[in-house]
Design a protein around this motif. Structure first.
Motif, short mmCIF file in Angstrom:
data_model
loop_
_atom_site.label_atom_id
_atom_site.label_comp_id
_atom_site.label_asym_id
_atom_site.label_seq_id
_atom_site.Cartn_x
_atom_site.Cartn_y
_atom_site.Cartn_z
N ALA A 151 10.29 -7.41 -6.41
CA ALA A 151 9.02 -6.72 -6.19
C ALA A 151 9.15 -5.22 -6.47
N LEU A 152 10.24 -4.60 -5.98
CA LEU A 152 10.43 -3.17 -6.22
C LEU A 152 10.65 -2.87 -7.69
N ALA A 153 11.41 -3.76 -8.37
CA ALA A 153 11.64 -3.56 -9.80
C ALA A 153 10.36 -3.72 -10.61
N ALA A 154 9.46 -4.58 -10.14
CA ALA A 154 8.19 -4.79 -10.85
C ALA A 154 7.25 -3.59 -10.72
N GLY A 155 7.47 -2.74 -9.72
CA GLY A 155 6.62 -1.55 -9.58
C GLY A 155 6.03 -1.36 -8.20
N ALA A 156 6.42 -2.21 -7.21
CA ALA A 156 5.91 -2.04 -5.85
C ALA A 156 6.47 -0.76 -5.24
N THR A 157 5.66 -0.07 -4.45
CA THR A 157 6.08 1.17 -3.81
C THR A 157 6.62 0.94 -2.41
N GLY A 158 6.21 -0.13 -1.75
CA GLY A 158 6.67 -0.43 -0.39
C GLY A 158 6.79 -1.92 -0.19
N TYR A 159 7.44 -2.31 0.91
CA TYR A 159 7.67 -3.73 1.19
C TYR A 159 7.60 -3.91 2.70
N LEU A 160 6.55 -4.60 3.18
CA LEU A 160 6.34 -4.84 4.61
C LEU A 160 6.23 -6.33 4.88
N LEU A 161 6.65 -6.74 6.07
CA LEU A 161 6.49 -8.12 6.49
C LEU A 161 5.14 -8.28 7.19
N LYS A 162 4.59 -9.49 7.14
CA LYS A 162 3.27 -9.71 7.72
C LYS A 162 3.26 -9.59 9.24
N ARG A 163 4.44 -9.65 9.83
CA ARG A 163 4.48 -9.48 11.28
C ARG A 163 4.49 -8.00 11.69
N THR A 164 4.38 -7.09 10.73
CA THR A 164 4.34 -5.66 11.03
C THR A 164 3.15 -5.36 11.95
N PRO A 165 3.35 -4.62 13.05
CA PRO A 165 2.22 -4.30 13.94
C PRO A 165 1.13 -3.52 13.22
N ARG A 166 -0.07 -3.59 13.79
CA ARG A 166 -1.24 -2.97 13.17
C ARG A 166 -1.03 -1.47 12.99
N ALA A 167 -0.53 -0.77 14.03
CA ALA A 167 -0.37 0.68 13.94
C ALA A 167 0.63 1.05 12.85
N GLU A 168 1.73 0.31 12.73
CA GLU A 168 2.72 0.61 11.71
C GLU A 168 2.17 0.35 10.30
N LEU A 169 1.34 -0.69 10.16
CA LEU A 169 0.73 -0.97 8.86
C LEU A 169 -0.18 0.17 8.43
N ILE A 170 -1.00 0.68 9.35
CA ILE A 170 -1.89 1.79 9.04
C ILE A 170 -1.09 3.03 8.69
N ASP A 171 -0.02 3.32 9.47
CA ASP A 171 0.84 4.48 9.17
C ASP A 171 1.50 4.32 7.81
N ALA A 172 1.90 3.10 7.45
CA ALA A 172 2.56 2.88 6.16
C ALA A 172 1.59 3.16 5.01
N ILE A 173 0.32 2.78 5.15
CA ILE A 173 -0.66 3.06 4.10
C ILE A 173 -0.86 4.56 3.94
N ARG A 174 -0.95 5.27 5.06
CA ARG A 174 -1.08 6.73 4.96
C ARG A 174 0.18 7.34 4.36
N ASP A 175 1.34 6.78 4.72
CA ASP A 175 2.61 7.29 4.21
C ASP A 175 2.70 7.16 2.70
N VAL A 176 2.30 6.01 2.16
CA VAL A 176 2.40 5.82 0.70
C VAL A 176 1.40 6.71 -0.02
#
Length: 808
Positions: free
Chosen positions: A694-719
């Motif tokens: 996924a990273l080699a194809a061009g993905a910028t981040g990699y999260l698991l679906k069990r990631t908590p809601r707050a961390e998912l929102i922070d990750a989107i702002r981070d990217v």
């Protein structure tokens, strides 16, 4: 059957009685000497054959999985693939009707029509109940039956042909068809998939269809269409979200509605009283006087209008039942939008009178404006003269003196040529003077260049000078400034004097304070900027008494700041050393600066997820975040590739396990089409292969679906800010992968100790907030360190920075 693949998916007999088999290993034909197998070695585009059909000229059509549609004629194979206009490369069903039209069912690409060398594609957007077709059957009465996992649909071929003409002309339309399910007698709506022939027509005209819960049959002539036009009723009217008139079967339907001039939105809710098949009703509506044609609303039961101009309108809505019988009368609502006051006669008359008065005033003031323009030209000329005088003074005082010194030293070299030691000393002095002259010239050019007339340009230049000067003297230096400086313009005179004052303060640290550490702080306040220069040296001593204040260095600093309306203070530091404060006012037009808490524009987000329930939950979650703008949710990679390059969202959340085109391949194809879109993989897979693919194809981040809601929102702002978020467990796998490869992390030579600590936290998978808590620094300071690390390592993403850190 010896020599044939064990799995047969399609059986077909052509007009000559020859038997053909579609298998997982190729296309087989029964001949006199036995079975013959055609594979990719003979020209077939894929060995997985799922569907067969015969054309009117005797050619054989072959539907494959992954290889598109093949045609076998005169012993040769030719292919029609998605790149040639076909709806998909995964063909699941074929049907050649009596008119010579080839109908192609696909797995995820909808229904295709191939006729006269032209493709037409029908999807759920045009009224197809599913984009995954299991089987196709013509009933002889002008209808095409389409079986899918969403039900059994009967579509009139004439409707398909008419819609093909509309689509070819660039217009849109909706299919006329009927969907059958459990209410119509089927044991279940879902039909079987994966074999041919799956459905068939008996000699007596009976149609046989397989479902996942058994076989069903129907006599088409016994299907009596519903000829009763459905009643149409307007239920409620809302203006700017507030109910104006409602109808809950307790009063007569609303007949008219009046909107005030300031009304923004008009919403009209309507329904159809077709109790036989309410979900299959379709609607059309228009607002006469505002719209010239009907709007195809499908099964949507609400019409929305924004900012309707003043006037009188007539809203009409009509509906059809499940068999396409329309109620052409429908229901009508009279809509009146009042004229705003500024378009009334009394307002227009008053405006004309006011305009006449304005003309009189303008004529009176034209002459004074001409004089004001002349004064402005004189003021600008005066400012220009001041700048020219300052530049001339700097060149004369600094460059002239330096060049004179170089000339004198050159003469001394000539006179002392017989003394090598004296010549060497003069040469060193000439080199020092030349370097000092170069530095002075750089300062003069920087002062003159108008592109540096910004707060950011001033602070960067001051920091550059302090870092170089203190670094040579062996003084440790630290800068404290906001991560992002506002685009505040600084007049050249203010910029010049503030820089020279800061330069004098930094020089005093080396020459008089004998300090080992220095700190430069930038503070933005309402209407002014403050620079604090602090050291741990001997302290001001007697520098604060009146006699010391008259010394040339301090007097020059005070004079320069007073010339631009600023202030200068000198006092002992909080613990030791000296604290110098330089404060200057900012232009009055400069807005008050607040540290940015989120981007100026909302973060646009799209989602690619095949699980319906999870897709809906994530869509609602993201749409509720204040600084997010949720665009579209896609159920498969093919639709995402078709829509995302046009939408160009800031961030895409991408699943890996998608039907048809998987998420990794979708990323690889999407990045060239939308290079500025950042893609975060959101998946359940945590194996190394999927991560690195996924990273080699061009993905910028990699999260698991069990990631908590707050961390998912922070990750989107981070990217969005340039980061590359990963779940901590995933980041640990990346680190372990490098360690297993034999690389051991070593400190990067050109990074400071604190930058190495921040980068080490990144390699542990920590997010910015966790790094700030662990190191005891602010979130914005972490962001500043990350930006510097990226610049020094010449990387753009978190993954690249961690990889380069580990390789060293």
């Amino acid at each position: 059957m010896s020599g044939l693949p064990s799995v047969v998916l399609a059986i077909f007999e052509d007009h000559s009685g020859q038997l053909w088999l579609g298998t997982q290993g190729g296309l087989a034909v029964r001949q006199a000497e036995g079975w013959k197998l055609f594979t990719t070695q003979e020209g077939l585009t894929a060995d997985f054959v799922r569907a067969l059909a015969e054309g009117p000229a005797g050619c054989l059509w072959i539907g494959t999985v992954g290889g598109g549609l093949n045609r076998f004629e005169n012993g040769r194979f030719t292919a029609l693939r998605k790149a040639d206009g076909a709806p998909s490369d995964n063909v699941s069903a074929l049907c050649m009707d009596a008119d010579g039209v080839l109908w192609v069912g696909t797995d995820g690409g909808g229904l295709g029509r191939w006729h006269a060398g032209r493709w037409t594609r029908y999807t759920t957007r045009e009224g197809l109940i599913s984009n995954s077709v299991g089987y196709l059957l013509e009933d002889g009465d002008g209808f095409l039956w389409v079986g899918s996992n969403a039900g059994l649909q009967r579509v009139r071929k004439q409707s398909l042909n008419d819609l093909a003409s509309e689509l070819a002309a660039g217009r849109t339309g909706v299919l006329v068809g009927r969907v059958y399910g459990k209410p119509d007698g089927l044991p279940i709506s879902e039909c079987t998939l994966g074999s041919q022939p799956a459905a068939c027509r008996g000699r007596d005209g009976t149609l046989w269809f397989p479902t996942i819960k058994g076989l069903v049959s129907v006599r088409p002539e016994r299907l009596v269409p519903n000829q009763q036009p459905p009643p149409v009723l307007i239920e409620a009217v809302f203006v700017d979200g507030q109910p104006v008139q409602t109808n809950r079967f307790r009063a007569s339907p609303p007949q008219s509605v009046t909107l005030r001039p300031s009304a923004e939105r008009l919403e009209i809710q309507y329904t159809s009283l077709n109790l036989r098949a309410p979900k299959q009703a379709r609607f059309r509506h228009r607002l006469e006087g505002h719209e010239s044609s009907w709007t195809e609303a499908g099964n949507d039961r609400e019409a929305r209008y924004v900012k309707i101009p003043p006037g009188h309108y007539r809203f009409q809505v009509i509906a059809c039942n499940e068999d396409g019988v329309w109620n052409e009368t429908g229901s009508v609502l009279a809509v009146t939008v009042l004229v705003p006051f500024w378009r009334t006669w009394w307002f227009v008359s008053g405006a004309i009178l006011a305009l006449l008065g304005t003309v009189v005033v303008v004529v009176h003031r034209v002459s004074t404006q001409r004089l004001q323009r002349q004064l402005e030209v004189l003021h600008r000329q005066e400012a220009l003269d001041r700048d020219r005088a300052r530049i001339a003074r700097d060149i004369h005082d600094q460059l002239g003196a330096s060049l004179t010194q170089v000339a004198l030293l050159g003469e001394m070299v000539e006179s002392d040529k017989d003394s090598p030691d004296e010549v060497a000393g003069h040469a060193r002095q000439i080199a020092l003077t030349a370097r000092e002259t170069t530095r002075v010239l750089d300062e003069i050019v920087w002062t003159v260049n108008p592109s540096n007339d910004t707060l950011e340009g001033l602070i960067n230049y001051i920091c550059k000078h302090a870092q170089e000067y203190l670094g040579v003297a062996g003084v440790r230096y630290r800068l404290e400034a906001p991560a992002a400086l506002p685009p505040i313009p600084i007049p050249p005179e203010v910029r010049h004097n503030l820089f020279l004052a800061a330069k004098e303060a930094v020089t005093n640290i080396v020459r008089h304070a004998h300090a080992t550490e220095a700190r430069l702080r930038l503070q933005l306040e309402e209407g002014r900027v403050r620079i604090e220069i602090e050291d741990n040296g001997r302290g001001p001593g007697g520098a604060s008494n009146p006699a010391a204040q008259t010394r040339n260095g301090l007097k020059n600093i005070r004079r320069r700041l007073e010339d631009v309306g600023g202030t200068f203070t000198l006092e002992p530091g909080p613990i030791a050393g000296t604290l110098v404060r330089l404060t200057v006012p900012l232009p009055s037009s400069t807005p008050r600066h607040h540290p940015p808490t989120r981007p100026d524009m909302p973060i646009t987000i799209s989602l690619v997820e095949d699980n319906d329930q999870l897709r809906g939950t994530l869509s609602r979650l993201l749409a509720r975040v204040e600084d997010f703008q949720f665009l579209t949710a896609y159920a498969n990679g093919e639709d995402a590739l078709a829509g995302l390059p046009q939408e160009r969202p800031d961030v895409v959340l991408m699943d890996i396990n998608l039907p048809g085109l998987n998420g990794v391949e979708c990323v690889r194809r999407l990045k060239p089409l939308a290079p500025d879109t950042q893609i975060i993989m959101l998946t359940v897979y945590e194996d190394t292969d999927n991560i690195f693919n996924a990273l080699a194809a061009g993905a910028t981040g990699y999260l698991l679906k069990r990631t908590p809601r707050a961390e998912l929102i922070d990750a989107i702002r981070d990217v969005r800010r340039g980061g590359s978020p990963m779940t901590a467990h995933i980041a640990r796998k990346v680190v372990q992968s490098f360690q297993r490869a034999g690389t051991s992390p070593q400190p990067t030579e050109n990074l400071s100790e604190r930058e190495q600590q921040v980068l080490d936290c990144l390699s542990q998978g920590l997010i910015y907030k966790e790094i700030a808590e662990k190191l005891g620094i602010s979130y914005e300071t972490v962001h500043t360190y990350i930006r510097r690390i990226y610049e020094k390592l010449q990387v753009r993403t978190r993954t690249e920075a961690v990889a380069k850190f580990l390789r060293r």
